[in-house]
Design a protein around this motif. Structure first.
Motif, PDB file in Angstrom:
ATOM      1  N   ALA A   1      81.678  67.328  50.741  1.00  0.00           N
ATOM      2  CA  ALA A   1      80.347  67.096  50.191  1.00  0.00           C
ATOM      3  C   ALA A   1      80.156  67.811  48.860  1.00  0.00           C
ATOM      4  N   HIS A   2      80.716  69.025  48.724  1.00  0.00           N
ATOM      5  CA  HIS A   2      80.628  69.733  47.446  1.00  0.00           C
ATOM      6  C   HIS A   2      81.311  68.931  46.352  1.00  0.00           C
ATOM      7  N   GLY A   3      82.485  68.383  46.658  1.00  0.00           N
ATOM      8  CA  GLY A   3      83.178  67.558  45.684  1.00  0.00           C
ATOM      9  C   GLY A   3      82.387  66.320  45.328  1.00  0.00           C
ATOM     10  N   ALA A   4      81.729  65.737  46.323  1.00  0.00           N
ATOM     11  CA  ALA A   4      80.909  64.550  46.077  1.00  0.00           C
ATOM     12  C   ALA A   4      79.739  64.870  45.163  1.00  0.00           C
TER      13      ALA A   4
ATOM     14  N   SER B   1      66.219  53.952  47.380  1.00  0.00           N
ATOM     15  CA  SER B   1      67.096  53.765  48.534  1.00  0.00           C
ATOM     16  C   SER B   1      67.757  55.094  48.860  1.00  0.00           C
ATOM     17  N   ILE B   2      68.028  55.312  50.143  1.00  0.00           N
ATOM     18  CA  ILE B   2      68.580  56.583  50.629  1.00  0.00           C
ATOM     19  C   ILE B   2      69.863  56.315  51.407  1.00  0.00           C
ATOM     20  N   THR B   3      70.818  57.220  51.274  1.00  0.00           N
ATOM     21  CA  THR B   3      72.036  57.165  52.081  1.00  0.00           C
ATOM     22  C   THR B   3      72.466  58.585  52.429  1.00  0.00           C
ATOM     23  N   HIS B   4      73.235  58.736  53.501  1.00  0.00           N
ATOM     24  CA  HIS B   4      73.699  60.056  53.927  1.00  0.00           C
ATOM     25  C   HIS B   4      75.178  59.986  54.314  1.00  0.00           C
ATOM     26  N   SER B   5      75.868  61.084  54.125  1.00  0.00           N
ATOM     27  CA  SER B   5      77.235  61.206  54.637  1.00  0.00           C
ATOM     28  C   SER B   5      77.653  62.664  54.576  1.00  0.00           C
ATOM     29  N   ASP B   6      78.186  63.163  55.672  1.00  0.00           N
ATOM     30  CA  ASP B   6      78.812  64.483  55.718  1.00  0.00           C
ATOM     31  C   ASP B   6      77.893  65.604  55.235  1.00  0.00           C
ATOM     32  N   GLY B   7      76.612  65.551  55.621  1.00  0.00           N
ATOM     33  CA  GLY B   7      75.691  66.612  55.263  1.00  0.00           C
ATOM     34  C   GLY B   7      75.081  66.491  53.889  1.00  0.00           C
ATOM     35  N   LEU B   8      75.349  65.396  53.192  1.00  0.00           N
ATOM     36  CA  LEU B   8      74.798  65.178  51.860  1.00  0.00           C
ATOM     37  C   LEU B   8      73.931  63.923  51.862  1.00  0.00           C
ATOM     38  N   ALA B   9      72.713  64.044  51.350  1.00  0.00           N
ATOM     39  CA  ALA B   9      71.812  62.901  51.194  1.00  0.00           C
ATOM     40  C   ALA B   9      71.757  62.527  49.720  1.00  0.00           C
ATOM     41  N   VAL B  10      71.833  61.238  49.460  1.00  0.00           N
ATOM     42  CA  VAL B  10      71.801  60.714  48.090  1.00  0.00           C
ATOM     43  C   VAL B  10      70.744  59.625  48.031  1.00  0.00           C
ATOM     44  N   ALA B  11      70.018  59.567  46.939  1.00  0.00           N
ATOM     45  CA  ALA B  11      69.030  58.513  46.739  1.00  0.00           C
ATOM     46  C   ALA B  11      69.096  58.034  45.303  1.00  0.00           C
ATOM     47  N   VAL B  12      68.771  56.775  45.117  1.00  0.00           N
ATOM     48  CA  VAL B  12      68.596  56.221  43.774  1.00  0.00           C
ATOM     49  C   VAL B  12      67.204  55.616  43.707  1.00  0.00           C
ATOM     50  N   ALA B  13      66.589  55.663  42.541  1.00  0.00           N
ATOM     51  CA  ALA B  13      65.251  55.095  42.328  1.00  0.00           C
ATOM     52  C   ALA B  13      65.269  54.290  41.039  1.00  0.00           C
ATOM     53  N   ARG B  14      64.618  53.138  41.072  1.00  0.00           N
ATOM     54  CA  ARG B  14      64.613  52.268  39.909  1.00  0.00           C
ATOM     55  C   ARG B  14      63.540  52.718  38.914  1.00  0.00           C
ATOM     56  N   VAL B  15      63.911  52.664  37.636  1.00  0.00           N
ATOM     57  CA  VAL B  15      62.994  53.028  36.562  1.00  0.00           C
ATOM     58  C   VAL B  15      61.783  52.100  36.587  1.00  0.00           C
TER      59      VAL B  15
ATOM     60  N   ASP C   1      74.836  53.317  49.016  1.00  0.00           N
ATOM     61  CA  ASP C   1      75.559  53.717  50.223  1.00  0.00           C
ATOM     62  C   ASP C   1      76.642  54.712  49.844  1.00  0.00           C
ATOM     63  N   LEU C   2      76.756  55.757  50.633  1.00  0.00           N
ATOM     64  CA  LEU C   2      77.771  56.790  50.442  1.00  0.00           C
ATOM     65  C   LEU C   2      78.665  56.830  51.674  1.00  0.00           C
ATOM     66  N   GLU C   3      79.955  56.705  51.471  1.00  0.00           N
ATOM     67  CA  GLU C   3      80.936  56.799  52.554  1.00  0.00           C
ATOM     68  C   GLU C   3      81.969  57.833  52.149  1.00  0.00           C
ATOM     69  N   LEU C   4      81.916  59.021  52.741  1.00  0.00           N
ATOM     70  CA  LEU C   4      82.867  60.072  52.399  1.00  0.00           C
ATOM     71  C   LEU C   4      84.076  60.089  53.324  1.00  0.00           C
ATOM     72  N   ARG C   5      84.091  59.189  54.299  1.00  0.00           N
ATOM     73  CA  ARG C   5      85.241  59.044  55.185  1.00  0.00           C
ATOM     74  C   ARG C   5      85.652  57.583  55.210  1.00  0.00           C
TER      75      ARG C   5
ATOM     76  N   VAL D   1      82.270  52.724  43.321  1.00  0.00           N
ATOM     77  CA  VAL D   1      83.155  53.664  42.633  1.00  0.00           C
ATOM     78  C   VAL D   1      83.791  54.597  43.661  1.00  0.00           C
ATOM     79  N   PRO D   2      85.047  55.011  43.433  1.00  0.00           N
ATOM     80  CA  PRO D   2      85.671  55.984  44.337  1.00  0.00           C
ATOM     81  C   PRO D   2      85.012  57.341  44.187  1.00  0.00           C
ATOM     82  N   LEU D   3      84.911  58.054  45.284  1.00  0.00           N
ATOM     83  CA  LEU D   3      84.239  59.350  45.282  1.00  0.00           C
ATOM     84  C   LEU D   3      84.936  60.255  46.286  1.00  0.00           C
ATOM     85  N   VAL D   4      85.617  61.275  45.819  1.00  0.00           N
ATOM     86  CA  VAL D   4      86.372  62.189  46.676  1.00  0.00           C
ATOM     87  C   VAL D   4      87.289  61.352  47.574  1.00  0.00           C
ATOM     88  N   ASP D   5      87.096  61.380  48.883  1.00  0.00           N
ATOM     89  CA  ASP D   5      87.931  60.595  49.787  1.00  0.00           C
ATOM     90  C   ASP D   5      87.281  59.281  50.196  1.00  0.00           C
ATOM     91  N   GLY D   6      86.172  58.925  49.576  1.00  0.00           N
ATOM     92  CA  GLY D   6      85.457  57.721  49.975  1.00  0.00           C
ATOM     93  C   GLY D   6      84.961  56.939  48.781  1.00  0.00           C
TER      94      GLY D   6
END
Length: 340
Positions: free
Chosen positions: A36-39, A126-140, A150-154, A318-323
């Motif tokens: 998650a830190h790497g993400a 929109s909200i997504t979660h993976s491995d203890g990390l929550a990510v959101a994007v909001a439109r201008v 969507d975040l997939e770290l595995r 896009v690739p992100l760490v292991d996901g």
């Protein structure tokens, strides 16, 4: 995760290196794992790319002290959750408020329709979660179109393909590149579909009470190889995929031998009922991820409803760490074979 070959899914060629993005209070996010830190580092580096797409980024860790209910709706929802899910839920709400703040919008209490967040009028996120990390994007503000991420770290195991894809997509999965990268390609398509689902089925502030959609995964095979979980009522594709992956490994589950099973929708383990309630959607909408069709188109993936092809979006993966991390770019003209 081994990079997906360029001739399979050509991920964002402009991917920025880890560690970029400049100093930010978000650099000190409280996340529980090295992955998650790497993400976090790589997501911060992606911020200029998201900005160019008309999106603000928000991040929060499940141990973030600022992850607290912002109003009665969040308080009521969180009070009924087990500890792990409660921390994840509140981190997601905090990430959404940070994403909205990044585009100049405030937001307080964020209620739910089923399990989907309902944002106030004039706010799209929109909200997504993976491995203890929550990510959101909001439109201008002023940029029309849906939001989904969507975040997939595995990475998803290749054996789960038939629970996420249909035969036309499985054919591409097999033929697009080396077999050893099949799991990477599957994770990319799965993540693109998850992001698209959120964009195509987002509730509004005026939506009525949520009505669960039956996420039973239709049997993709018949006979002795038929999936044992394909007829479980209200089972979402991700939960079914994870259970199937466990069965393929001879019953190894979380913490057992073999690679870790992805935790669907960021839950800590599998919900006993394996249910993924979603907001009420039009009758023509999809009921499972298999009812969305995904096709890679260069640096994006086009996803559309099989039953209503005019409901289509383009998704960047896009690739992100292991996901991978995916976000919806905007509405598309229709299926790939109908693009201008």
């Amino acid at each position: 995760m081994t990079p997906v070959p360029a001739d399979a899914v050509r991920f964002d060629a402009g991917r920025l290196p880890p560690g970029g993005g400049g100093a930010s209070p978000l650099d000190a996010l409280s996340v529980p794992s090295a992955v998650a830190h790497g993400a976090v580092r790589e997501l911060l580096a992606l911020r200029p790319v998201l900005t160019a797409c008309g999106l603000g980024l928000g991040l929060a860790g499940t141990a973030d002290p600022a992850a607290r209910p912002a109003g009665p709706a969040e308080e009521a929802a969180a009070s009924a959750m087990p500890d792990g899910r409660r921390r994840e839920f509140l981190a997601g709400r905090l990430a959404a408020r940070r994403a909205l703040c990044a585009v100049g919008l405030d937001c307080g209490d964020i209620p739910r329709a089923g399990r989907a967040p309902v944002f106030p009028p004039g706010r799209t996120a929109s909200i997504t979660h993976s491995d203890g990390l929550a990510v959101a994007v909001a439109r201008v503000p002023g940029r029309l179109g849906p939001a989904g991420c969507d975040l997939e770290l595995r990475p998803l195991p290749g054996a789960a393909a038939r629970l996420v894809l249909r035969e036309d997509e499985e054919r591409w999965l097999r033929e697009a590149g080396p077999a050893e990268h099949l799991g990477d390609r599957l994770t990319a398509l799965f993540s693109a579909k998850e992001a698209a689902w959120k964009a195509l089925h987002a509730p509004t502030a005026h939506a009525g009470p949520a009505a669960p959609v039956n996420h039973a995964v239709p049997a993709a095979r018949t006979g002795p190889t038929a999936c044992a979980v394909s007829t479980v009522p209200a089972a979402c594709a991700a939960c079914a995929a994870a259970r199937e992956a466990s069965a393929v490994r001879g019953g190894a589950g979380r913490g057992g031998p073999g690679p870790a099973v992805p935790e669907p929708h960021g839950l800590d383990g599998f919900a006993p009922h394996c249910a993924r309630p979603v907001p009420a959607v039009p009758a023509h909408s999809s009921g499972t991820l298999r009812d969305l069709r995904a096709e890679p188109l260069g640096d994006r993936v086009r996803v559309w409803s099989r039953t209503a092809p005019e409901r289509a979006v383009d998704v960047r993966v896009v690739p992100l760490v292991d996901g991978v991390f995916s976000w919806v770019l905007g509405r598309a003209a229709g299926p790939a074979d109908e693009r201008p």
